[in-house]
Design an enzyme around this catalytic site. Structure first.
Site, short mmCIF file in Angstrom:
data_model
loop_
_atom_site.label_atom_id
_atom_site.label_comp_id
_atom_site.label_asym_id
_atom_site.label_seq_id
_atom_site.Cartn_x
_atom_site.Cartn_y
_atom_site.Cartn_z
N SER A 124 0.84 -1.20 0.00
CA SER A 124 0.00 0.00 0.00
C SER A 124 0.87 1.24 0.00
O SER A 124 1.98 1.24 0.55
CB SER A 124 -0.85 -0.02 1.27
OG SER A 124 -1.42 1.24 1.50
N TYR A 149 -2.17 -1.68 10.80
CA TYR A 149 -2.38 -2.15 9.42
C TYR A 149 -1.20 -1.70 8.55
O TYR A 149 -0.57 -2.52 7.87
CB TYR A 149 -3.71 -1.60 8.85
CG TYR A 149 -3.76 -1.69 7.35
CD1 TYR A 149 -3.96 -2.92 6.72
CD2 TYR A 149 -3.56 -0.56 6.54
CE1 TYR A 149 -3.96 -3.02 5.34
CE2 TYR A 149 -3.57 -0.65 5.16
CZ TYR A 149 -3.77 -1.89 4.56
OH TYR A 149 -3.76 -1.98 3.20
N LYS A 153 2.05 -3.87 6.68
CA LYS A 153 2.46 -3.84 5.27
C LYS A 153 3.96 -3.54 5.16
O LYS A 153 4.69 -4.17 4.38
CB LYS A 153 1.67 -2.77 4.49
CG LYS A 153 0.21 -3.10 4.31
CD LYS A 153 0.01 -4.27 3.35
CE LYS A 153 -1.41 -4.73 3.29
NZ LYS A 153 -1.62 -6.02 2.68
P1 NAD Z 1 -10.70 -7.57 1.16
O1 NAD Z 1 -10.86 -7.61 2.62
O2 NAD Z 1 -11.90 -7.33 0.32
O3 NAD Z 1 -10.00 -8.93 0.64
C1 NAD Z 1 -9.11 -9.67 1.43
C2 NAD Z 1 -9.57 -11.12 1.41
O4 NAD Z 1 -8.66 -11.91 2.17
C3 NAD Z 1 -10.96 -11.32 2.02
O5 NAD Z 1 -11.75 -12.09 1.13
C4 NAD Z 1 -10.70 -12.08 3.32
O6 NAD Z 1 -11.77 -12.95 3.63
C5 NAD Z 1 -9.40 -12.80 2.99
N1 NAD Z 1 -8.53 -13.10 4.14
C6 NAD Z 1 -8.08 -12.27 5.11
N2 NAD Z 1 -7.24 -12.92 5.92
C7 NAD Z 1 -7.14 -14.19 5.46
C8 NAD Z 1 -6.42 -15.34 5.86
N3 NAD Z 1 -5.61 -15.33 6.94
N4 NAD Z 1 -6.56 -16.48 5.15
C9 NAD Z 1 -7.37 -16.52 4.05
N5 NAD Z 1 -8.07 -15.47 3.62
C10 NAD Z 1 -7.96 -14.31 4.32
O7 NAD Z 1 -9.56 -6.50 0.83
P2 NAD Z 1 -9.13 -5.87 -0.56
O8 NAD Z 1 -9.56 -4.46 -0.57
O9 NAD Z 1 -9.50 -6.75 -1.66
O10 NAD Z 1 -7.55 -5.87 -0.36
C11 NAD Z 1 -6.73 -6.93 -0.81
C12 NAD Z 1 -5.31 -6.70 -0.34
O11 NAD Z 1 -4.88 -5.43 -0.82
C13 NAD Z 1 -5.17 -6.64 1.18
O12 NAD Z 1 -3.94 -7.23 1.54
C14 NAD Z 1 -5.14 -5.15 1.47
O13 NAD Z 1 -4.45 -4.85 2.65
C15 NAD Z 1 -4.40 -4.62 0.25
N6 NAD Z 1 -4.69 -3.21 -0.02
C16 NAD Z 1 -5.99 -2.80 -0.15
C17 NAD Z 1 -6.26 -1.45 -0.38
C18 NAD Z 1 -7.68 -0.97 -0.51
O14 NAD Z 1 -7.90 0.23 -0.43
N7 NAD Z 1 -8.66 -1.82 -0.72
C19 NAD Z 1 -5.20 -0.53 -0.48
C20 NAD Z 1 -3.89 -0.99 -0.37
C21 NAD Z 1 -3.64 -2.35 -0.14
C1 UD1 Z 2 -7.11 5.16 3.80
C2 UD1 Z 2 -6.07 4.88 4.84
C3 UD1 Z 2 -4.87 4.19 4.17
C4 UD1 Z 2 -5.34 2.93 3.46
C5 UD1 Z 2 -6.42 3.30 2.45
C6 UD1 Z 2 -7.01 2.08 1.78
C7 UD1 Z 2 -6.26 6.53 6.63
C8 UD1 Z 2 -5.68 7.76 7.23
N1 UD1 Z 2 -5.67 6.10 5.50
O1 UD1 Z 2 -6.53 6.02 2.81
O2 UD1 Z 2 -3.91 3.86 5.16
O3 UD1 Z 2 -4.25 2.32 2.76
O4 UD1 Z 2 -7.50 3.97 3.15
O5 UD1 Z 2 -7.73 1.31 2.69
O6 UD1 Z 2 -7.19 5.93 7.16
N2 UD1 Z 2 -12.99 11.15 3.29
C9 UD1 Z 2 -14.03 12.00 3.66
N3 UD1 Z 2 -15.12 11.46 4.24
C10 UD1 Z 2 -15.25 10.12 4.46
C11 UD1 Z 2 -14.21 9.25 4.08
C12 UD1 Z 2 -13.07 9.82 3.50
O7 UD1 Z 2 -13.94 13.22 3.47
O8 UD1 Z 2 -16.31 9.70 5.01
C13 UD1 Z 2 -11.80 11.73 2.65
C14 UD1 Z 2 -10.51 11.50 3.43
O9 UD1 Z 2 -10.27 12.59 4.28
C15 UD1 Z 2 -9.48 11.40 2.31
C16 UD1 Z 2 -10.26 10.88 1.11
O10 UD1 Z 2 -11.63 11.08 1.41
O11 UD1 Z 2 -9.03 12.66 1.99
C17 UD1 Z 2 -10.00 9.41 0.85
O12 UD1 Z 2 -10.21 8.70 2.07
P1 UD1 Z 2 -10.11 7.11 2.16
O13 UD1 Z 2 -10.97 6.51 1.12
O14 UD1 Z 2 -10.36 6.73 3.58
O15 UD1 Z 2 -8.62 6.80 1.74
P2 UD1 Z 2 -7.24 7.33 2.38
O16 UD1 Z 2 -7.47 8.16 3.57
O17 UD1 Z 2 -6.43 7.94 1.29
#
Ligand code: NAD
Ligand code: UD1
Length: 337
Positions: A124, A149, A153
């Site tokens: 991330s 979290y 990472k």
């Molecule tokens: P998500 O929660 O939708 O998907 C993760 C999946 O992993 C889920 O289906 C959950 O059931 C499964 N899981 C969790 N722990 C497990 C375990 N120990 N064994 C087997 N399955 C397990 O999340 P996502 O948004 O699809 O994210 C996927 C990956 O990307 C994650 O590692 C997350 O941290 C990373 N990531 C997500 C974002 C985001 O904004 N969505 C941003 C940066 C990184």
């Molecule tokens: C957040 C996490 C980041 C994580 C990412 C994906 C924080 C500080 N950061 O990123 O670590 O990797 O999610 O899961 O939690 N916002 C509003 N109102 C809301 C929600 C969000 O104004 O109800 C604004 C936030 O201030 C931000 C933007 O929308 O400026 C995006 O927010 P969000 O979707 O939570 O992502 P990040 O904060 O960038």
């Protein structure tokens, strides 16, 4: 290729499985359903006509994971499985460290045992902490993370870097995602977090379908053009395609590689609201509230490296993502059941 997809029923994993199938790969999914539903498998089948192999297991359960590796040769692993809620991680640090670290360590042991040498890890942009300048480049130093979290990472990136040094025959890609949003264009797959959404887009779509009455914008007094925070929002289908292109790169035996996956373009919260209205015709009621602790004014990626080395460029707009996310939420007002 046979690709093991851990967490393959989750938000990003499910979209990636669809793109793997359309590129001719054979995804093999493992997931413990802690944050997803089995119904996602039906949705993948509905979109692609293929029902991928699925085993319900915890990736940290070595005996169970070992059986999956024994069943068929695995060419590469995409490791999405992990817990990802920033706020929740502050209250449950042991669960977060234990789940995210132990699953990765177990996976590495199984890969080593079975000779699977290609791995993509979901990292991330949070690992950069406060970046020294913008846009954010891969060679920037890792910054201070502010929650378990994010720290998990950063720790996994360190573990994979050490592992790569000791095992130079392994190919490992650390993909640093910026802000994934949107949904599959069919409306069959998308994001529906448990409880009150922390992230912007799911909050907006829940307001749009009447599950919540308004959005609170976290601060409009930042030093940005319109006072709201600027982020690099990437459509989840573009992100999924980035994984397929990274797999190709791993076949060139590059060792450890790191890529930002974003668009290179920042959008403010107000710009996202405007794009949502333009893409869907729905105006989102909002109030401006105080800043959220830990939010930075600007975060967006330099995506040159992924373009040069993978030929990768995100093509979908924030408006496309808004339209697709809304279509998913309308079709699934309470998420995938
Ligand atoms: P998500 O929660 O939708 O998907 C993760 C999946 O992993 C889920 O289906 C959950 O059931 C499964 N899981 C969790 N722990 C497990 C375990 N120990 N064994 C087997 N399955 C397990 O999340 P996502 O948004 O699809 O994210 C996927 C990956 O990307 C994650 O590692 C997350 O941290 C990373 N990531 C997500 C974002 C985001 O904004 N969505 C941003 C940066 C990184
Ligand atoms: C957040 C996490 C980041 C994580 C990412 C994906 C924080 C500080 N950061 O990123 O670590 O990797 O999610 O899961 O939690 N916002 C509003 N109102 C809301 C929600 C969000 O104004 O109800 C604004 C936030 O201030 C931000 C933007 O929308 O400026 C995006 O927010 P969000 O979707 O939570 O992502 P990040 O904060 O960038």
């Amino acid at each position: 290729m046979n690709i093991l997809v851990t967490g393959g029923l989750g938000f990003i994993g499910s979209h990636t499985v669809v793109e793997l199938l359309s590129a001719g790969h054979t995804p093999i999914i493992v997931d413990n359903l802690v944050n997803s539903k089995l119904e996602v498998l039906n949705r993948i089948q509905k979109i692609t006509g293929v029902r991928p192999a699925f085993t319900e297991l915890d990736v940290a359960d070595e005996a169970a994971l070992d059986k999956v590796f024994e069943k068929q040769p695995i060419d590469a692993v995409i490791h999405f499985a992990g817990l990802k809620a920033v706020g929740e991680s502050v209250g449950k640090p042991l669960e977060y460290y234990s789940n995210n670290l132990c699953s990765t360590l177990t996976l590495l042991r199984c890969m080593k045992k079975h000779g699977t040498k290609n791995l993509i890890f979901s990292s991330s942009a949070t690992v950069y902490g406060v970046p020294p300048s913008l846009p954010i480049k891969e060679e920037f130093p890792l910054g201070e993370t502010t929650n378990p979290y994010g720290t998990s990472k950063a720790m996994i990136e360190r573990i994979l870097t050490d592992f790569s040094k000791a095992n130079p025959d392994f190919n490992i890609a650390l993909l640093r995602y910026f802000n994934p949003i949107g949904a599959h264009a069919s409306g069959e797959l998308g994001e529906d977090p448990n409880g009150i959404p922390n992230n912007l887009m799911p909050y907006i779509t829940q307001v749009a379908v009447g599950r919540r009455d308004h959005l609170t914008v976290f601060g409009d007094d930042y030093e940005t053009p319109d006072g709201t925070c600027v982020r690099d929002y990437i459509h989840v289908v573009d992100l999924a395609i980035g994984h397929v292109m990274t797999l190709k790169k791993l076949m060139e035996n590059p060792g450890l590689v790191i890529y930002n996956l974003g668009t290179g373009k920042g959008s403010s919260v107000f710009e996202v609201l405007a794009a949502f209205e333009k893409g869907t015709g729905v105006k989102i009621p909002y109030v401006v509230g105080p800043r959220r602790a830990g939010d930075l004014p600007f975060l967006y990626a330099n995506c040159d490296k992924a373009y040069k080395e993978l030929g990768y460029k995100a093509t979908r707009t924030v408006e496309d993502a808004c339209r697709d996310a809304y279509a998913f939420q309308k079709k699934n007002p309470n998420g995938i059941q």
